[in-house]
Motif scaffolding. Structure first.
Motif, PDB file in Angstrom:
ATOM      1  N   GLU A  26       0.833  -1.199   0.000  1.00  0.00           N
ATOM      2  CA  GLU A  26       0.000   0.000   0.000  1.00  0.00           C
ATOM      3  C   GLU A  26       0.866   1.246   0.000  1.00  0.00           C
ATOM      4  O   GLU A  26       0.619   2.201  -0.755  1.00  0.00           O
ATOM      5  CB  GLU A  26      -0.870  -0.017   1.246  1.00  0.00           C
ATOM      6  N   LEU A  27       1.884   1.236   0.809  1.00  0.00           N
ATOM      7  CA  LEU A  27       2.748   2.414   0.905  1.00  0.00           C
ATOM      8  C   LEU A  27       3.494   2.669  -0.402  1.00  0.00           C
ATOM      9  O   LEU A  27       3.599   3.807  -0.876  1.00  0.00           O
ATOM     10  CB  LEU A  27       3.762   2.229   2.036  1.00  0.00           C
ATOM     11  N   VAL A  28       3.962   1.605  -1.014  1.00  0.00           N
ATOM     12  CA  VAL A  28       4.714   1.784  -2.257  1.00  0.00           C
ATOM     13  C   VAL A  28       3.810   2.305  -3.365  1.00  0.00           C
ATOM     14  O   VAL A  28       4.169   3.206  -4.121  1.00  0.00           O
ATOM     15  CB  VAL A  28       5.373   0.451  -2.669  1.00  0.00           C
ATOM     16  N   GLU A  29       2.641   1.753  -3.416  1.00  0.00           N
ATOM     17  CA  GLU A  29       1.713   2.223  -4.455  1.00  0.00           C
ATOM     18  C   GLU A  29       1.374   3.684  -4.259  1.00  0.00           C
ATOM     19  O   GLU A  29       1.246   4.444  -5.230  1.00  0.00           O
ATOM     20  CB  GLU A  29       0.428   1.381  -4.433  1.00  0.00           C
ATOM     21  N   ASP A  30       1.235   4.034  -3.024  1.00  0.00           N
ATOM     22  CA  ASP A  30       0.992   5.429  -2.720  1.00  0.00           C
ATOM     23  C   ASP A  30       2.112   6.316  -3.280  1.00  0.00           C
ATOM     24  O   ASP A  30       1.849   7.368  -3.885  1.00  0.00           O
ATOM     25  CB  ASP A  30       0.941   5.592  -1.201  1.00  0.00           C
ATOM     26  N   ALA A  31       3.335   5.858  -3.086  1.00  0.00           N
ATOM     27  CA  ALA A  31       4.479   6.637  -3.569  1.00  0.00           C
ATOM     28  C   ALA A  31       4.449   6.736  -5.084  1.00  0.00           C
ATOM     29  O   ALA A  31       4.657   7.812  -5.663  1.00  0.00           O
ATOM     30  CB  ALA A  31       5.776   5.998  -3.093  1.00  0.00           C
TER      31      ALA A  31
ATOM     32  N   ARG B  29       9.361   7.651   0.976  1.00  0.00           N
ATOM     33  CA  ARG B  29       9.649   8.627  -0.080  1.00  0.00           C
ATOM     34  C   ARG B  29      11.100   9.091  -0.010  1.00  0.00           C
ATOM     35  O   ARG B  29      11.794   9.202  -1.037  1.00  0.00           O
ATOM     36  CB  ARG B  29       8.687   9.790   0.078  1.00  0.00           C
ATOM     37  N   ALA B  30      11.532   9.389   1.213  1.00  0.00           N
ATOM     38  CA  ALA B  30      12.909   9.859   1.376  1.00  0.00           C
ATOM     39  C   ALA B  30      13.901   8.785   0.924  1.00  0.00           C
ATOM     40  O   ALA B  30      14.852   9.067   0.180  1.00  0.00           O
ATOM     41  CB  ALA B  30      13.161  10.237   2.834  1.00  0.00           C
ATOM     42  N   TRP B  37      15.673   5.818  -6.988  1.00  0.00           N
ATOM     43  CA  TRP B  37      14.514   5.166  -7.547  1.00  0.00           C
ATOM     44  C   TRP B  37      13.656   6.175  -8.283  1.00  0.00           C
ATOM     45  O   TRP B  37      13.151   5.911  -9.374  1.00  0.00           O
ATOM     46  CB  TRP B  37      13.730   4.496  -6.399  1.00  0.00           C
ATOM     47  N   GLU B  38      13.513   7.332  -7.705  1.00  0.00           N
ATOM     48  CA  GLU B  38      12.649   8.339  -8.299  1.00  0.00           C
ATOM     49  C   GLU B  38      13.136   8.741  -9.677  1.00  0.00           C
ATOM     50  O   GLU B  38      12.324   8.886 -10.600  1.00  0.00           O
ATOM     51  CB  GLU B  38      12.625   9.564  -7.375  1.00  0.00           C
ATOM     52  N   ASP B  39      14.460   8.923  -9.807  1.00  0.00           N
ATOM     53  CA  ASP B  39      14.974   9.310 -11.115  1.00  0.00           C
ATOM     54  C   ASP B  39      14.747   8.220 -12.150  1.00  0.00           C
ATOM     55  O   ASP B  39      14.431   8.497 -13.317  1.00  0.00           O
ATOM     56  CB  ASP B  39      16.472   9.624 -11.001  1.00  0.00           C
ATOM     57  N   GLN B  40      14.890   6.998 -11.724  1.00  0.00           N
ATOM     58  CA  GLN B  40      14.637   5.901 -12.657  1.00  0.00           C
ATOM     59  C   GLN B  40      13.193   5.933 -13.144  1.00  0.00           C
ATOM     60  O   GLN B  40      12.915   5.777 -14.346  1.00  0.00           O
ATOM     61  CB  GLN B  40      14.892   4.547 -11.972  1.00  0.00           C
ATOM     62  N   ILE B  41      12.297   6.087 -12.201  1.00  0.00           N
ATOM     63  CA  ILE B  41      10.883   6.108 -12.565  1.00  0.00           C
ATOM     64  C   ILE B  41      10.585   7.282 -13.495  1.00  0.00           C
ATOM     65  O   ILE B  41       9.824   7.147 -14.456  1.00  0.00           O
ATOM     66  CB  ILE B  41      10.008   6.190 -11.305  1.00  0.00           C
ATOM     67  N   VAL B  78      15.550  -0.951   1.133  1.00  0.00           N
ATOM     68  CA  VAL B  78      14.400  -0.122   1.513  1.00  0.00           C
ATOM     69  C   VAL B  78      13.238  -1.000   1.925  1.00  0.00           C
ATOM     70  O   VAL B  78      12.546  -0.755   2.914  1.00  0.00           O
ATOM     71  CB  VAL B  78      14.013   0.798   0.336  1.00  0.00           C
ATOM     72  N   LYS B  79      13.074  -2.026   1.141  1.00  0.00           N
ATOM     73  CA  LYS B  79      11.991  -2.959   1.449  1.00  0.00           C
ATOM     74  C   LYS B  79      12.163  -3.541   2.839  1.00  0.00           C
ATOM     75  O   LYS B  79      11.215  -3.577   3.645  1.00  0.00           O
ATOM     76  CB  LYS B  79      12.027  -4.084   0.404  1.00  0.00           C
TER      77      LYS B  79
END
Lengths: 376, 95
Positions: A26-31, B29-30, B37-41, B78-79
């Motif tokens: 849920e958290l990842v999807e939110d992100a 998020r941080a 990860w964000e840049d990849q996406i 992260v996971k």
């Protein structure tokens, strides 16, 4: 339903794991959703592709990832081994040291003047201490370093043989050298002061005319600093002079030419000695002692001048207030600084100024001789 | 089953009430930004947009394309950290 009822055992563990996993998903999807919204908004507002220009410029500024080269493609230590020729001293200097070298070589920049000043100061101190030693050598027959002796001989020959200072046997510790040649064999230890017990009256007078002369309580010796030495007050100097030369000896010569010693009575020897032996008071500055005597203000104003128009039978340039009496003058005058005879010289007094400045060149005051001759 | 559902509901409720959910979101998020990860996406997004055309791309398109990739690209560290946090929370407040 309370969670406390659920025991975390066996099958519940998997359930727990599943639960955790679900929460995580849920958290990842939110992100991800958040990111998509951001991107979509940026696209629709036209600010998503701003960092991409045309292909050509992109290629030009691509990040370089080769060894020995930075990310711009430049070799980073290209100038490390190069040497440049200094236009001033014509030496080959390494490139990285070139700028500081130029700064010192040309004498510009912040540090170079500081270093030069320091060097000058240390040179002066060295030469001054050597000059002190040299005279002392002659007196005490001490063996000093050969170099100093050589310098001493050279210095003596430089002096004018006919200068009026020739007969002076004294010299100031921080002042100029005394006259060449004859120096009376008084016990002079320039480190601590003069041992006054062994001196004759003439010597005492001559000393007192040029030096502070105040007897230190610790060492029982006379202070050898100039007549404006900051450690002793004029009062002390006057008292010393009275002690040595009797009540007829005049007091400090003020600019007003006032005879102060007339009312001075000599008390018992004991009390006088105790009076004379003041503690050194290091907080007396020349200005303080000057202000304590209003008459000395006059001389102070002349202090910065370096003119040697003073009645100089001895060292000490500058302007200050010294102690001289007629009796002392009769022997050969005292040290006189710049400013000359302020207030005129009476038969009973002469205005004499000495300075505490140490960096004075030698005084040559042939014109003063005539005045002294008159007084004598 | 319903017990489980109810259990989940309670857990979720607790998470939200105590502010833990928000905290976990921020943490995730941080961490994702930190690890790139964000840049990849975002790079993927660019691809998708180029495919679909700048003018006509919709949110649904993006979401549909990006979410699976996003989920897969989360680094293991992260996971693991998130798992740890959630478990700790559950252990603290659920037992």
């Amino acid at each position: 339903m309370k969670m406390e009822d659920m025991p975390l055992s066996g099958p519940d563990n998997t359930r727990l794991e599943a639960l955790v996993h679900d929460i995580y998903s849920e958290l990842v999807e939110d992100a991800c959703l958040g990111l998509c919204f951001e991107v979509h908004r940026a696209v629709k507002q036209g600010c998503f592709f701003l960092d991409e220009t045309d292909q050509e410029s992109m290629k030009e500024f691509e990040i370089v990832d080769q060894p020995g080269v930075d990310i711009f493609g430049q070799v980073y230590n290209q100038w490390k081994n190069k040497e440049c020729e200094c236009p001033n001293c014509k030496r080959l200097i390494a490139a990285s040291r070139f700028a500081p070298h130029l700064e010192k070589c040309l004498g510009m920049g912040r540090n170079s003047s500081r270093i030069a000043n320091r060097r000058l100061a240390s040179n002066n101190n060295m030469s001054k201490s050597e000059s002190d030693q040299e005279d002392n050598d002659d007196l005490n027959d001490n063996d000093w370093s050969y170099g100093a002796e050589k310098k001493a001989k050279k210095r003596k020959s430089d002096k004018n043989q006919n200068s009026p200072r020739r007969s002076k046997s004294l010299k100031l510790k921080n002042g100029e050298l005394g006259s060449s040649g004859s120096s009376e064999p008084y016990k002079y230890n320039y480190n601590t002061g003069i041992n006054y017990e062994t001196l004759g009256p003439d010597e005492v007078r001559s000393i007192l005319s040029t030096q502070c002369g105040v007897i230190s309580e610790h060492t029982k010796k006379m202070c050898t600093r100039s007549q404006r030495c900051p450690q002793h007050t004029d009062e002390q100097r006057r008292a010393v002079r009275v002690f040595f030369l009797g009540p007829s000896a005049p007091s400090l010569p003020d600019a007003d030419a006032v005879v102060e010693s007339d009312s001075f009575d000599i008390p018992d020897g004991q009390t006088l000695m105790s009076r004379l032996q003041w503690e050194d008071s290091p907080d007396i500055s020349p200005t303080d002692s000057a202000s304590s005597k209003a008459s000395t203000n006059h001389s102070d104003s002349r202090r910065p001048k370096k003119k040697k128009t003073s009645l100089g039978l001895n060292s000490g340039g500058g302007v200050g207030v010294g102690v001289v009496g007629v009796g002392v003058v009769g022997v050969g005058g005292g040290g006189i600084g710049g400013g000359g005879m302020s207030g005129g010289s009476s038969s009973s007094q002469s205005n004499i100024s000495l300075s505490t400045k140490r960096k004075r060149p030698k005084l040559s005051a042939p014109s003063i001789t005539s005045i002294y001759d008159d007084l004598n | 089953m319903s017990t489980e559902c109810r259990m989940r509901a309670t857990v979720n409720q607790k998470l939200t009430e105590m502010g833990e959910r928000e905290r976990l979101k921020e943490l995730l998020r941080a961490k994702l930004t930190e690890c790139g990860w964000e840049d990849q996406i975002k790079a993927h997004c660019k691809e998708v947009i180029k495919d679909k055309g700048l003018e006509h791309v919709t949110v649904e398109d993006l979401v549909a394309e990006i979410t699976p990739i996003g989920r897969a690209l989360v680094p293991d560290s992260v996971k693991k950290e998130l798992f740890h946090r959630i478990k700790a929370f559950l252990a603290q407040h659920a037992t």
